[in-house]
Design a protein around this motif. Sequence first.
Motif, short mmCIF file in Angstrom:
data_model
loop_
_atom_site.label_atom_id
_atom_site.label_comp_id
_atom_site.label_asym_id
_atom_site.label_seq_id
_atom_site.Cartn_x
_atom_site.Cartn_y
_atom_site.Cartn_z
N CYS A 186 0.04 4.56 3.81
CA CYS A 186 -0.43 4.23 2.47
C CYS A 186 0.25 2.96 1.96
CB CYS A 186 -0.15 5.40 1.53
SG CYS A 186 -1.06 5.34 -0.01
N ARG A 187 1.55 2.85 2.20
CA ARG A 187 2.27 1.64 1.78
C ARG A 187 1.74 0.40 2.49
NH1 ARG A 187 6.76 0.11 -0.71
NH2 ARG A 187 7.45 2.24 -1.10
N ALA A 222 -1.40 -0.53 0.86
CA ALA A 222 -1.12 -0.98 -0.50
C ALA A 222 -0.57 -2.40 -0.50
CB ALA A 222 -0.14 -0.03 -1.18
N ALA A 258 -5.36 2.23 -2.13
CA ALA A 258 -4.10 2.59 -1.49
C ALA A 258 -2.95 2.47 -2.48
CB ALA A 258 -3.85 1.70 -0.28
N GLN A 259 -2.98 1.46 -3.32
CA GLN A 259 -1.93 1.29 -4.33
C GLN A 259 -1.92 2.49 -5.28
OE1 GLN A 259 -3.20 -2.51 -5.82
NE2 GLN A 259 -1.91 -3.65 -4.39
N LEU A 275 -0.51 5.47 -3.38
CA LEU A 275 0.94 5.35 -3.20
C LEU A 275 1.66 5.71 -4.50
CD1 LEU A 275 3.23 4.62 -1.28
CD2 LEU A 275 2.99 2.23 -1.98
N TRP A 299 2.99 0.87 -8.86
CA TRP A 299 1.86 0.80 -7.93
C TRP A 299 0.54 1.16 -8.62
CZ3 TRP A 299 1.84 -1.85 -3.74
CH2 TRP A 299 3.03 -2.05 -3.03
N ALA A 308 -2.88 -1.17 -9.01
CA ALA A 308 -4.24 -0.72 -8.74
C ALA A 308 -5.14 -0.95 -9.95
CB ALA A 308 -4.24 0.76 -8.36
#
Length: 852
Positions: A320-321, A324, A331-332, A335, A355, A359
């Motif tokens: 995920c990171r 992101a 993904a951000q 996360l 995060w 997003a």
Amino acid sequence: MNVRSLLSKTFSRKRASALECAESAFENQRYADAAALFRGLAESGSVAGQLRLAQLYEHGQGVLQSFVEAVRWYAEAARQGSVPAQARLGEIYLTGLTPPPTATASAAARLESDEARDSLLNSLFPRGLAVRQDPEQAAHWNRTAAHGGDSGAQARLGYQYATQLGVEQDLAAAEKWFTAAADRNDVSGQLGLGMLYSAAFGGEANYARAIEWFERAAEQHNATAKHCLALLLLQGGEVNRDEERARELLNQAAEAGQPAAMFHLGELYRLGQGVSPNATLAETWLRRAATRGHVKALLSMVLLFDHGPEPDANVAAIMCREAAELGDAEAQYWLGQFYLAGKGVPRDPMEAARWIGKAAERGFTAAYERLGALYAEGHGLPQDFQAAADWFNRAAVLGDAKALYHLGTLQMRGLGVARDPAAALSGYQDAAEKGSAAASLELGIIHAAGKNVPQDYKQAAKWYSRAAEQGLSEGLYNLAFLYLQGLGARQNIRRALELLEQAAAAGNADAALALHEQFTDSPYVVENASLAAQWLLRAAELGSTAAVARLAESLDRDDPGVPQESRVVELLANNAARGDTTAQATLALWYFEGKHGVKDPQLALQWFRRAAAGGNAFAQAWLGDAYAMGRGVDADPVQAAKWYERAALQGHGGATRVLTGLGVAAGEQPAEMARLFALWLSGAQRGDPTAQRVVGDFYQRGVGVERSTVEAEHWLGQAIAQGDTAAMVLLGGLILGNPDDAARFPHAVELFQQAAARGNVDAEYNLGVCLRRGLGVVPDRSQAERLYRSAARQDNESAQLALGDLIAESAVTESEWGDATHWYRLAAGRGNAAATARLAELEQRRSQPDAR
């Protein structure tokens, strides 16, 4: 033959001979020689020489690679009518040219020609290793080459018309040029028609024709066409669904290196679509897609490791990171959720907010609502209801049901926005219609309580039912009590019990506890000790700390049907392990006191620390006591003050008194009060409204800090923005305390009105004072009396004294004298010396002949 014709033929023969020599040198890989010959031809106007020289510059063969020089010579040839040059220019300007992997760092650094560069540097290194994308130029050259019959340019021009790239979107023109290219068996044209007819560019779909053209492109081994065809076959609907052929096509396209096909093939194996679920194959293909830059493949791997057959939260978080950090907004957001839950990463609300904020800034709409919630809760961010309202509003405009619900809550309470119950109700209804179970439940509560609407139990029942249908067990729970009491529906005890059982079966611990209470002591249900014990145990198993506490009390009474002590301790420990801070604090107390067969002071301290870290004020205050008195730990005044401060910031009265007592015990020594002020200031700066109010009060009184009405107003204003009613009272009092600024008195009245509307007794009294004396408002004795009486009934000493004065000043009848005496006595009983003196004066007046 004239001289001019003779010279022309001579030059043509020489040019042809030179071109043959140049081509021969090129074929024999003598690129430097070829470049010199082609340059001479190009400079003399030879189209073939210009085209060849452009190609040499583009590939760096025999010359220093320069895309800018390549484009210059392509343009020279194109202007003389070279269709291949026109087509290549159309292609270059459509995509742009970037430095190749083989370019040196020095060369790559000069992505744009810079006339100011030192001439020596320009002579040592190639220039122009980049050509910017220019859709308008691309359209010009692709159109020119398309009319010249170049199928590649025709396909590209069709793509530009389809995607509105450098031209206005024109699907008819796109179809015309895709068809022209496809008729020449150009695979890009065939692919373009397939995408056009599948409505990939908008317009109406014609799946039969889409499949026809995808099939033709697939026959030419085009991996993208195979991928698109597979997706149509998986889609079904107007297309006959064929999962087996779709898998074969995806496999072929994936083997050919098509990243999107790798991704979808991995998804088939992850989800088990047309194949048996296979986590290994899913991971293999998703990893291959991810290494080729397919970010959504990383997200699918997150799901695979988060919910797959062999979950691994750490790997999921890593994937995920990675996505992101590549800039993927979804993904951000995920996360951020991982950091909120502490899943695969340390729990970190601030990192979560960072995060989720990223997003939201990238337009991921789900992040709008979540970011608004973080601002509203002050979780990972300073509490800011105005910012919360802004983000909720952005999401609400897009129809987000959760955001509509949250925005309604802010409007109902006047937090960050003007208080507007009508707008709040409308927002709740809109949210409920869009599927928000929380909004449906809130509407049920509002109608049942008659808050801002006429009380209507039938409407309450309707909304509770809606909440239950939307999956919220609290709807079943609340509806059960309407049936139990016959409110909004005919009383039906059996139906009420059924609803409570359904809610309990859905995991609602309160419903199980309610069933225990019904079978224990209820006017509606016959007592049944066995069923009561079963439901109490079930409530405890579902996580009710209250149920566990009752089980513990039953242990003390040796009630029948109660589980063994070890089971009760186990249930409490389970709740504590799930993060219930009340359970953690209770378990800690049991371990410390040795209650119910367990005694372990060190384990007690561990649970107290966990509960305190989770925000339990009782545990925080207990740790303050422990460090202050050296109870189980070494005495440490600094640690004691730290935990007292945290408990006080949550309104724990004992901790607040201890902190304040530190200053009082020291005779309010400046150093001690300054230290106390610093403790509260740190909480205020973190956004805690209670701390902001206390800091404002310290500034107002000049305690622990130099007196400053400006700073006092600032911090009280910060607390008020978060809905702190006590701060409203303090600021109103501060304004009234400055008689030279009477123009602001109406603002003080507004503050008192807001706080009084929220049930603040001091505000009711102060508003009564304003109405009695005409401070910022037209005097109104009857309204002042009403407010004094309301506050006095709630044991407000000042209101009791003021009400006694108001009645006594015009008392005539025995009833009025008695009423005034009553309120004076209540205040005097609380130690109010002024009330005691007023009682004596009143008795003296009553004894005078003219008193009546």
